[in-house]
Design a protein around this motif. Structure first.
Motif, PDB file in Angstrom:
ATOM      1  N   PHE A  14       0.742  -1.131   0.053  1.00  0.00           N
ATOM      2  CA  PHE A  14       0.123  -0.045   0.136  1.00  0.00           C
ATOM      3  C   PHE A  14       0.760   1.274   0.141  1.00  0.00           C
ATOM      4  CE2 PHE A  14       0.854  -0.848   4.556  1.00  0.00           C
ATOM      5  CZ  PHE A  14       1.042   0.180   4.943  1.00  0.00           C
ATOM      6  N   THR A  15       0.264   2.262  -0.267  1.00  0.00           N
ATOM      7  CA  THR A  15       1.037   3.767  -0.039  1.00  0.00           C
ATOM      8  C   THR A  15       0.638   4.429   1.286  1.00  0.00           C
ATOM      9  OG1 THR A  15      -0.661   5.026  -1.783  1.00  0.00           O
ATOM     10  CG2 THR A  15       1.358   3.969  -2.652  1.00  0.00           C
ATOM     11  N   TYR A  16       1.340   5.088   1.622  1.00  0.00           N
ATOM     12  CA  TYR A  16       1.053   5.876   2.995  1.00  0.00           C
ATOM     13  C   TYR A  16       1.649   7.206   2.905  1.00  0.00           C
ATOM     14  CZ  TYR A  16       5.806   4.860   4.231  1.00  0.00           C
ATOM     15  OH  TYR A  16       7.364   4.836   4.363  1.00  0.00           O
ATOM     16  N   ASP A  17       1.135   8.251   3.614  1.00  0.00           N
ATOM     17  CA  ASP A  17       1.289   9.712   4.050  1.00  0.00           C
ATOM     18  C   ASP A  17       2.387   9.655   5.175  1.00  0.00           C
ATOM     19  OD1 ASP A  17       0.029  10.015   1.391  1.00  0.00           O
ATOM     20  OD2 ASP A  17      -1.528  10.979   2.520  1.00  0.00           O
ATOM     21  N   THR A  18       3.533  10.718   4.988  1.00  0.00           N
ATOM     22  CA  THR A  18       4.123  11.009   6.237  1.00  0.00           C
ATOM     23  C   THR A  18       3.616  12.303   6.450  1.00  0.00           C
ATOM     24  OG1 THR A  18       5.982  11.491   5.189  1.00  0.00           O
ATOM     25  CG2 THR A  18       5.822   9.403   5.564  1.00  0.00           C
ATOM     26  N   ASP A  25       5.680   4.087  -0.848  1.00  0.00           N
ATOM     27  CA  ASP A  25       5.484   2.718  -0.905  1.00  0.00           C
ATOM     28  C   ASP A  25       5.927   1.915   0.315  1.00  0.00           C
ATOM     29  OD1 ASP A  25       5.291   0.123  -1.965  1.00  0.00           O
ATOM     30  OD2 ASP A  25       6.794   0.344  -3.444  1.00  0.00           O
ATOM     31  N   PHE A  26       4.947   1.047   0.943  1.00  0.00           N
ATOM     32  CA  PHE A  26       5.133   0.323   1.963  1.00  0.00           C
ATOM     33  C   PHE A  26       6.433  -0.588   1.851  1.00  0.00           C
ATOM     34  CE2 PHE A  26       4.218  -3.341   4.777  1.00  0.00           C
ATOM     35  CZ  PHE A  26       4.553  -2.826   5.796  1.00  0.00           C
ATOM     36  N   TYR A  27       6.315  -1.254   0.637  1.00  0.00           N
ATOM     37  CA  TYR A  27       7.212  -2.443   0.496  1.00  0.00           C
ATOM     38  C   TYR A  27       8.871  -1.737   0.246  1.00  0.00           C
ATOM     39  CZ  TYR A  27       3.768  -6.192  -0.247  1.00  0.00           C
ATOM     40  OH  TYR A  27       3.106  -7.250   0.269  1.00  0.00           O
ATOM     41  N   SER A  75      -4.012  12.687  10.540  1.00  0.00           N
ATOM     42  CA  SER A  75      -3.618  13.092   9.024  1.00  0.00           C
ATOM     43  C   SER A  75      -2.523  13.541   8.899  1.00  0.00           C
ATOM     44  CB  SER A  75      -4.813  13.873   8.825  1.00  0.00           C
ATOM     45  OG  SER A  75      -4.578  15.368   9.204  1.00  0.00           O
ATOM     46  N   ALA A  76      -1.779  13.614   7.861  1.00  0.00           N
ATOM     47  CA  ALA A  76      -0.407  13.957   7.488  1.00  0.00           C
ATOM     48  C   ALA A  76      -0.591  15.475   7.568  1.00  0.00           C
ATOM     49  CB  ALA A  76      -0.199  13.644   6.075  1.00  0.00           C
ATOM     50  N   ARG A  77      -1.702  16.107   7.388  1.00  0.00           N
ATOM     51  CA  ARG A  77      -1.697  17.502   7.321  1.00  0.00           C
ATOM     52  C   ARG A  77      -1.494  17.983   8.854  1.00  0.00           C
ATOM     53  NH1 ARG A  77      -5.330  20.384   9.642  1.00  0.00           N
ATOM     54  NH2 ARG A  77      -6.887  18.870   9.623  1.00  0.00           N
ATOM     55  N   ASP A  95      -2.210   7.619   9.561  1.00  0.00           N
ATOM     56  CA  ASP A  95      -3.423   6.597   9.154  1.00  0.00           C
ATOM     57  C   ASP A  95      -4.725   7.268  10.164  1.00  0.00           C
ATOM     58  OD1 ASP A  95      -5.336   4.956   8.438  1.00  0.00           O
ATOM     59  OD2 ASP A  95      -4.400   2.969   9.732  1.00  0.00           O
ATOM     60  N   ALA A  96      -5.063   8.427   9.763  1.00  0.00           N
ATOM     61  CA  ALA A  96      -6.136   9.168  10.457  1.00  0.00           C
ATOM     62  C   ALA A  96      -7.456   8.095  10.748  1.00  0.00           C
ATOM     63  CB  ALA A  96      -6.548  10.550   9.731  1.00  0.00           C
TER      64      ALA A  96
END
Length: 228
Positions: A14-18, A25-27, A75-77, A95-96
């Motif tokens: 999956f993709t995630y935000d920082t 990319d999680f992988y 949230s990233a924001r 991961d809000a």
């Protein structure tokens, strides 16, 4: 030490935000020979999250080749606002809506899950005038050790609100023991490995894709600087 039933399975790609960058990319995060420790925490402005992230920052030198990612229910924001442009020495996965938390079965704490340490942290935060969303469910922590392509090597579901590694030295010791139990090279100085393709390596999801249409709820107002 024992592993949970999730050990031996894989987290889908999956993709995630920082706080500073979207669509990671999680992988790519868990690739390579060095294990990745993932600590699931409440929102970034929660007193327990603040306390443990502060501990990890102060002891970052004790990781000795182990990688660390903290997952937060923000949230990233919002996380970027709290950090005020400061970069942390490890990855923060935002991961809000709690997609990963639901996917991995993170549980809500009850009255019996309040440790003395959790009570001390909350009282200390209140004495300093720090606020957090008391109405939100209090989440029990989850600790994972993850290998290439999301392979789950070890899981520990916290029995109370502070049942997780207390500093980076504890994170390293956990990963070192997991590597020994699973027959993997020790975290520091390990030779490169070639990972076998995982069951989800051909598909990259966004976090909401893991659980359908989930959206985050409104977050609390800013409480000032995150760290002293």
């Amino acid at each position: 030490m024992r592993t949970d039933h999730l050990a031996g399975t894989s987290i889908p790609r999956f993709t995630y935000d920082t706080p500073s960058s979207p669509g990671n990319d999680f992988y790519a995060l868990c690739a390579g020979d060095k294990p990745l420790a993932m600590i699931f925490l409440p929102a970034l402005d929660h007193p327990i999250t603040r306390e443990y992230i502060s501990r990890y920052i102060k002891t970052i030198g004790d990781l000795n080749g182990v990688r660390l990612a903290c997952v937060v229910r923000s949230s990233a924001r919002r996380a970027a606002e709290l950090l005020e442009g400061r970069a942390l020495p490890f990855t923060v996965i935002c991961d809000a809506p709690g997609v990963l938390y639901n996917f991995l079965g993170v549980e809500t704490a009850g009255l019996l899950n309040w440790s003395f340490e959790a009570q001390r942290i909350i009282r200390s935060a209140q004495s300093r005038g720090l606020r957090y969303n008391r109405k939100a469910p209090q989440l029990l922590p989850l600790t994972l050790v993850v290998g290439p392509e999301g392979a789950i090597l070890f899981t520990h579901y916290g029995r109370n609100l502070t049942d997780m590694p207390g500093d980076c030295g504890a994170v390293y010791s956990l990963c070192d023991e997991v590597c020994e139990l699973t027959g993997r090279a020790a975290p520091a100085g390990a030779p490169p490995r070639t990972a076998r393709p995982g069951p989800h390596s051909d598909e990259t999801l966004t976090l909401p894709d893991l659980a359908g249409d989930l959206t985050g709820s409104a977050e609390e107002d800013a409480i000032g600087k995150l760290f002293d």
